[in-house]
Design a protein around this motif. Structure first.
Motif, short mmCIF file in Angstrom:
data_model
loop_
_atom_site.label_atom_id
_atom_site.label_comp_id
_atom_site.label_asym_id
_atom_site.label_seq_id
_atom_site.Cartn_x
_atom_site.Cartn_y
_atom_site.Cartn_z
N THR A 17 0.84 -1.19 0.00
CA THR A 17 0.00 0.00 0.00
C THR A 17 0.87 1.24 0.00
N ALA A 22 -2.91 3.98 9.09
CA ALA A 22 -4.34 3.75 8.94
C ALA A 22 -5.03 5.10 8.82
N GLN A 23 -5.97 5.18 7.88
CA GLN A 23 -6.66 6.45 7.68
C GLN A 23 -7.69 6.65 8.78
N LYS A 24 -7.68 7.84 9.32
CA LYS A 24 -8.61 8.17 10.39
C LYS A 24 -9.96 8.54 9.80
N PRO A 25 -11.03 8.29 10.53
CA PRO A 25 -12.34 8.73 10.04
C PRO A 25 -12.44 10.25 10.09
N ASN A 26 -13.41 10.79 9.36
CA ASN A 26 -13.58 12.24 9.32
C ASN A 26 -14.05 12.78 10.66
N THR A 79 -17.69 14.79 -0.84
CA THR A 79 -17.95 13.35 -0.79
C THR A 79 -16.73 12.54 -1.22
N THR A 80 -15.82 13.13 -1.98
CA THR A 80 -14.64 12.40 -2.39
C THR A 80 -13.66 12.21 -1.23
N ARG A 81 -13.77 13.00 -0.20
CA ARG A 81 -12.88 12.90 0.97
C ARG A 81 -13.53 12.23 2.16
N TRP A 82 -14.77 11.78 2.00
CA TRP A 82 -15.51 11.22 3.12
C TRP A 82 -15.06 9.80 3.41
N ARG A 83 -14.77 9.53 4.67
CA ARG A 83 -14.42 8.19 5.15
C ARG A 83 -15.32 7.88 6.34
N SER A 84 -15.76 6.65 6.43
CA SER A 84 -16.66 6.31 7.55
C SER A 84 -15.87 5.76 8.72
#
Length: 84
Positions: A17, A22-26, A79-84
């Protein structure tokens, strides 16, 4: 004629990767702002059409449509940057 040796293929490992973090949620405010911008843009355009060009800002005529689309587009771009 002698036979050539067969080559061994390298074993495939796990996919690499780009980022090991790890990507953090918004943030909590991100989703409500995103949805609000999309709805405000929609209502801006609807208000312009229902009022026959008199509202929301009288005098700039069709630029009201551009303003409504720009507000809605800002929400859709979020919406392109939204992470749950």
């Amino acid at each position: 004629m002698p036979e050539s040796k067969s080559r061994r293929r390298a074993a495939k490992g796990p996919a690499v990767t780009r980022s090991t973090k790890a990507q953090k949620p918004n943030a909590v405010w991100f989703l409500p702002v995103m949805v609000t911008l999309m709805l405000v843009g929609l209502f801006w355009i609807i208000t312009y059409y229902i009022s026959d060009g008199g509202l929301p800002i009288p005098g700039i005529t069709n630029w009201n449509i551009g303003i409504g689309f720009a507000i809605a587009l800002a929400g859709f771009m979020m919406t392109t940057r939204w992470r749950s």
